[in-house]
Design a protein around this motif. Structure first.
Motif, short mmCIF file in Angstrom:
data_model
loop_
_atom_site.label_atom_id
_atom_site.label_comp_id
_atom_site.label_asym_id
_atom_site.label_seq_id
_atom_site.Cartn_x
_atom_site.Cartn_y
_atom_site.Cartn_z
N PHE A 168 -17.76 -16.62 -27.14
CA PHE A 168 -18.17 -17.66 -28.02
C PHE A 168 -18.16 -17.01 -29.65
CE2 PHE A 168 -22.20 -16.45 -26.76
CZ PHE A 168 -22.55 -15.87 -27.93
N SER A 169 -17.66 -17.17 -30.53
CA SER A 169 -17.53 -16.82 -31.58
C SER A 169 -19.00 -17.58 -33.28
CB SER A 169 -16.86 -16.92 -32.75
OG SER A 169 -15.39 -16.22 -31.90
N LEU A 170 -19.79 -16.80 -33.68
CA LEU A 170 -20.72 -17.42 -34.41
C LEU A 170 -20.75 -16.30 -36.10
CD1 LEU A 170 -22.96 -19.04 -34.10
CD2 LEU A 170 -24.74 -18.02 -33.59
N ALA A 171 -20.91 -16.83 -36.93
CA ALA A 171 -21.06 -16.04 -37.72
C ALA A 171 -19.63 -14.90 -38.14
CB ALA A 171 -22.07 -16.02 -38.30
N ASN A 172 -18.80 -15.34 -37.79
CA ASN A 172 -17.45 -14.45 -37.43
C ASN A 172 -17.84 -13.52 -36.84
OD1 ASN A 172 -15.95 -16.40 -39.36
ND2 ASN A 172 -17.43 -15.29 -41.35
N GLN A 173 -18.50 -13.23 -35.96
CA GLN A 173 -18.75 -12.48 -34.62
C GLN A 173 -18.29 -13.16 -33.64
OE1 GLN A 173 -19.86 -9.07 -35.20
NE2 GLN A 173 -19.56 -9.92 -37.94
N GLN A 174 -17.66 -11.95 -32.87
CA GLN A 174 -17.86 -12.38 -31.16
C GLN A 174 -18.45 -11.86 -30.27
OE1 GLN A 174 -13.72 -10.59 -31.27
NE2 GLN A 174 -12.24 -12.09 -31.53
N TYR A 175 -18.74 -12.57 -29.15
CA TYR A 175 -20.00 -12.54 -28.15
C TYR A 175 -19.21 -13.06 -26.69
CZ TYR A 175 -23.57 -11.85 -32.45
OH TYR A 175 -23.74 -11.80 -33.36
N TYR A 176 -19.86 -12.03 -25.80
CA TYR A 176 -19.79 -12.58 -24.36
C TYR A 176 -21.26 -12.71 -23.66
CZ TYR A 176 -14.86 -11.45 -24.92
OH TYR A 176 -14.04 -11.57 -24.95
N TYR A 177 -21.65 -13.94 -23.14
CA TYR A 177 -22.78 -14.46 -22.58
C TYR A 177 -22.62 -14.14 -21.06
CZ TYR A 177 -26.57 -16.93 -20.56
OH TYR A 177 -27.62 -17.71 -20.50
N ASP A 178 -23.07 -13.26 -20.02
CA ASP A 178 -23.42 -13.52 -19.31
C ASP A 178 -24.84 -13.04 -18.57
OD1 ASP A 178 -21.50 -12.64 -16.87
OD2 ASP A 178 -22.02 -11.45 -16.19
N ASP A 179 -24.80 -13.97 -17.04
CA ASP A 179 -26.17 -13.72 -16.54
C ASP A 179 -27.71 -14.14 -17.62
OD1 ASP A 179 -25.28 -14.74 -14.62
OD2 ASP A 179 -25.22 -12.66 -13.51
N GLY A 180 -27.48 -13.98 -18.90
CA GLY A 180 -28.98 -14.15 -20.07
C GLY A 180 -29.12 -12.55 -20.80
N VAL A 181 -27.31 -11.77 -20.88
CA VAL A 181 -27.09 -11.05 -21.27
C VAL A 181 -25.90 -11.02 -22.59
CG1 VAL A 181 -27.03 -8.45 -21.18
CG2 VAL A 181 -27.80 -9.64 -20.01
N TYR A 182 -26.00 -11.30 -23.96
CA TYR A 182 -25.01 -11.27 -24.48
C TYR A 182 -24.40 -9.82 -25.23
CZ TYR A 182 -27.71 -15.67 -25.55
OH TYR A 182 -27.85 -16.95 -25.04
N TYR A 183 -23.45 -9.43 -24.61
CA TYR A 183 -22.86 -8.65 -24.93
C TYR A 183 -21.75 -9.03 -26.76
CZ TYR A 183 -24.22 -7.65 -20.21
OH TYR A 183 -24.03 -7.35 -19.26
N GLN A 184 -21.07 -7.82 -27.01
CA GLN A 184 -19.70 -7.86 -28.29
C GLN A 184 -19.27 -6.60 -28.36
OE1 GLN A 184 -22.16 -7.30 -31.99
NE2 GLN A 184 -21.65 -9.20 -32.21
#
Length: 286
Positions: A168-184
């Motif tokens: 997903f993208s939020l505030a022009n930043q890209q993220y990945y979410y997997d099992d409660g952990v957030y990655y860039q």
């Protein structure tokens, strides 16, 4: 005629005997320290003067070798710094021993009393909410917590992610979410980052806590607070007064006005006791 001839013959014999005896006496007297009396005719002969003969070869005085001194390093000998004319003190420095390299291996779910990265602050105000139940300060050791093999602390690097990781993208930043952990995404892989405020995920992993604060309910997992929304769970700022039982690995300790607090992801946690068990309450510090 015969008598004179006998006399002459006797004189010749006597002269020959004397001639033979004189060199032998001279040779004997050469090695004597005093004059010796001759047996022939009662005559005494003085020793001839000694003459110094040149030495056939020059004489050399060899230096007397000193016994080798032994060091304390296993009885090895020191073969350097010889001086035969004076006493020389040789100090042998011990050879430095390089330390053996050690490899630190992370241990999951380890009980560790961590008191590192401590910052001391004085004259700082700590606010407790008036509309929630306040628990008095009760210090207890910090034990970094891990939520299983799929959870990773802030700053962890992952070379790859699961195929079903949510992007997903939020505030022009890209993220990945997997099992409660957030990655860039970063060069060569992915870096674990703090959950962005406002992000919405469909579900939380098993092991999350439900926190009631007044009439409101929050959900806590991996150091992040959520509220329930229609699409799933939304990341919110840690609510003041919320009490949780675990703090993730990576928190730091700060001493404020003589009391120790934990700081994780810019949130201050005060150690308290709830129902006889160790816990942490979110407080405001400024």
């Amino acid at each position: 005629m015969i008598a004179p001839l006998k006399i002459k013959f006797s004189v010749v014999i006597y002269i020959l005997i004397a001639a033979v005896s004189i060199p032998q006496a001279s040779s004997a007297q050469r090695f004597s320290h005093s004059s010796m009396g001759g047996s022939g005719g009662g005559m005494s002969h003085s020793a001839p003067a000694m003459t110094s003969r040149p030495q056939s070869s020059p004489s050399f005085s060899r230096p007397v070798e000193q016994p080798q001194s032994r060091t304390i390093n296993g009885g090895s000998q020191n073969f350097g710094n010889h001086n035969f004319n004076r006493t020389t003190t040789v100090n042998v420095a011990p050879r430095p021993v390089a330390p053996k390299p050690t490899t630190a291996r992370p241990i999951e779910n380890a009980t560790v009393n961590v008191r590192r990265n401590t910052n001391v602050h004085e004259n700082v105000n700590v606010y407790h909410p008036a509309n929630v139940q306040y628990h008095p300060y009760a210090y207890h050791p910090y034990h970094p917590y891990h939520w299983g093999p799929s959870w990773h602390p802030l700053g962890f690097f992952a070379a790859s992610l699961a195929a079903d990781a949510f992007f997903f993208s939020l505030a022009n930043q890209q993220y990945y979410y997997d099992d409660g952990v957030y990655y860039q995404p970063i060069s060569g892989g992915y870096d674990v980052v703090s959950a962005p405020i406002g992000a919405v995920v469909a579900s939380l992993p098993d092991g999350y806590e439900t926190v009631q604060l007044g009439d409101d309910y929050f959900y806590y997992y991996g150091g992040t607070f959520y509220v329930a929304v229609d699409q799933g769970f939304q990341v919110v700022v840690a609510p003041i007064g919320a009490i949780v039982t675990e703090i993730p690995d990576g928190a730091t300790q700060q001493d404020i006005n003589g009391q120790s607090y934990l700081v994780y992801n810019s949130t201050y946690y005060e150690p308290v006791s709830q129902n006889g068990e160790d816990a942490y309450q979110v407080v405001q510090v400024n």
